[in-house]
Enzyme design. Structure first.
Site, PDB file in Angstrom:
ATOM      1  N   ALA A  78      45.893  46.489  35.231  1.00 35.14           N
ATOM      2  CA  ALA A  78      45.985  47.703  34.416  1.00 35.14           C
ATOM      3  C   ALA A  78      47.115  47.448  33.419  1.00 35.14           C
ATOM      4  O   ALA A  78      48.287  47.739  33.696  1.00 35.14           O
ATOM      5  CB  ALA A  78      46.286  48.903  35.295  1.00 35.14           C
ATOM      6  N   GLY A 117      55.084  52.375  32.870  1.00 36.21           N
ATOM      7  CA  GLY A 117      54.218  51.633  33.803  1.00 36.21           C
ATOM      8  C   GLY A 117      53.039  52.488  34.214  1.00 36.21           C
ATOM      9  O   GLY A 117      52.742  53.495  33.574  1.00 36.21           O
ATOM     10  N   ASN A 118      52.358  52.093  35.265  1.00 34.10           N
ATOM     11  CA  ASN A 118      51.242  52.910  35.779  1.00 34.10           C
ATOM     12  C   ASN A 118      51.139  52.719  37.291  1.00 34.10           C
ATOM     13  O   ASN A 118      51.892  51.949  37.880  1.00 34.10           O
ATOM     14  CB  ASN A 118      49.933  52.563  35.063  1.00 34.10           C
ATOM     15  N   HIS A 119      50.178  53.430  37.907  1.00 29.17           N
ATOM     16  CA  HIS A 119      50.113  53.469  39.378  1.00 29.17           C
ATOM     17  C   HIS A 119      49.323  52.321  39.995  1.00 29.17           C
ATOM     18  O   HIS A 119      49.065  52.334  41.193  1.00 29.17           O
ATOM     19  CB  HIS A 119      49.476  54.784  39.840  1.00 29.17           C
ATOM     20  N   SER A 120      48.902  51.340  39.223  1.00 31.80           N
ATOM     21  CA  SER A 120      48.096  50.259  39.806  1.00 31.80           C
ATOM     22  C   SER A 120      48.884  49.553  40.920  1.00 31.80           C
ATOM     23  O   SER A 120      50.070  49.251  40.763  1.00 31.80           O
ATOM     24  CB  SER A 120      47.724  49.250  38.724  1.00 31.80           C
TER      25      SER A 120
END
Ligand code: CTP
Length: 400
Positions: A276, A208-211
């Site tokens: 994102a 995943g990512n930090h969005s």
């Protein structure tokens, strides 16, 4: 413009209460019908007689009508108003409003009001910056209320900082803007992607990512506020919606986001790709939790569909596509390349090199590129204000 508008002014206990007299004068001069509700502590700062003389209406502050043994009908007052403004709004009243406390006539009227609400805080700088006040103000914004930020300057305590109530002229301008606001996106169908995507590795792990989805959510609210019907398609996260004009579809992976977008896209006038999206996903997802083995591990990844690029291929003449680019180097070059590769009409660039821009924070600093106009550079501001800048550019594009 304001002629005949019914304005309910709530006055709390603060030295800034003297400014509410000036606000009433401006409103009455503009032919508004002004009624005032005061808290009892506000009376220590300005008299009801001053405010009733200026507003040409009785000023109320308690549940009982003076000497008449009659009940003051706060429900009626709350329903009467076209707009309620609390100016000055003290830290105490702000806290009560955020939590639904109702121990005086002003709070009862606020809880009964169905009209839009504006709040002009006034307090000392440390009270204004206190995490509890900041959280309470955010809560009030999440109810759809407009907070008219306090200004920097000399405070009653002698300290210098933020906390002074905005000047009456400025409050008056906000009220005028509220009633003159033309809904620029009335009847438009807007699709917004937001947040991260999670690409499953096994039942407990993902890529995943930090969005946080905050920018997409701010855009959704700004569009809804301007009359659009918004379809928000968002990855994992918390999305508190304050209006029925936004319908939310929550997804997890890029494939799910693609499916949801592909279904709605053709009926959309404006599509904003703020998500994102993970570029790659694991080739296969393990059914059971992967157990620890050897010293290293390799996960084979395969490219996800590029949602924005796919919709760019489908884009009709009635449609506008807006993309985002988050870059760490060669920012302008990469943003422009993405704009042409994905057939965007506008692209919003965030640079991770700018402090206060990017994921999770409440602020952003952007540059907007357009296929046929000069780039527009913006200062660091709250994501809500950034959303308005983006809307201005989209509106300009539609008009051009
Ligand atoms: N985007 C998308 N689907 C993807 C990847 C990106 O819809 N699978 C959209 C994003 O929402 C954004 C734009 O494309 O509006 C650019 O995203 P970004 O991640 O910056 O671009 P990429 O094409 O993935 O390029 P790179 O990661 O190599 O910078």
């Amino acid at each position: 413009m304001l002629k005949g508008k019914k304005i309910l002014l709530g006055v709390c206990g603060s030295i800034a209460a003297y400014k509410s007299a000036l606000l009433i004068r401006l409103l009455v001069k503009a032919d508004c019908d002004v009624k005032v509700v005061m808290t009892s502590s506000a009376k220590s700062f300005i008299t009801p007689l001053t405010l009733s003389t200026l507003s040409k209406n009785p000023v109320v502050s308690s549940f009982e009508k003076d000497d008449q043994g009659q009940w003051e009908n706060h429900v009626e007052l709350g329903l009467w108003a076209d707009l309620m403004i609390l100016a000055p709004a003290s830290a105490n009243s702000i806290a009560k409003m955020a939590h639904g406390l109702c121990d005086n006539l002003l709070m009862a009227t606020y809880l009964s009001a169905k009209c839009p609400v504006m709040i002009a805080p006034a307090m000392d700088l440390d009270m204004y910056k206190h995490p509890s006040t900041c959280t309470n103000l955010k809560t009030l914004q999440s109810y759809g209320h407009q907070v008219l930020d306090a200004e920097h300057g000399e405070l009653a305590s002698g300290l210098i900082g933020e906390g002074r109530m905005a000047e009456p002229e400025e409050l008056f301008n906000h009220i005028t803007a509220h009633f003159s606001k033309k809904k620029r996106f009335e009847g438009q169908r807007v699709l917004i992607t937001a947040g991260p995507t999670y690409e499953k590795i096994d039942p407990v792990r993902f890529i995943g990512n930090h969005s946080s989805g905050k920018m997409g959510l701010a855009l959704a609210h700004a569009m809804a506020d301007e009359g659009a019907q918004v379809q928000l398609i968002a990855g994992p996260g918390n999305y508190e919606l304050v209006t029925d004009a936004i319908s939310l579809i929550q997804v997890s992976s890029a494939d799910e986001m693609y499916e949801a977008v592909a279904k709605s896209y053709d009926e959309t006038n404006i599509a904003i790709f703020a998500a994102a999206v993970a570029d790659y996903k694991p080739v296969s997802q393990a059914v059971e939790k992967i157990k620890k083995a050897g010293q290293s591990m390799t996960i084979e990844l395969v490219k996800n569909k590029d949602i924005a690029a796919e919709m760019g291929k489908r884009k009709g003449t009635h449609q506008i596509n807006v993309g985002f680019a988050l870059e760490t180097e060669k920012e302008e070059q990469y943003a422009k390349e993405k704009m042409s590769k994905k057939n965007f009409d506008l692209i919003v660039l965030n640079s991770l090199n700018d402090n206060g821009a990017g994921f999770s924070v409440d602020t952003n600093k952007i540059t907007i590129f357009s296929v046929d106009q000069k780039p527009k550079y913006f200062e660091l501001k709250s994501k809500q204000k950034v959303a308005n800048d983006i809307l201005n550019c989209i509106h300009e594009k539609i008009q051009s």
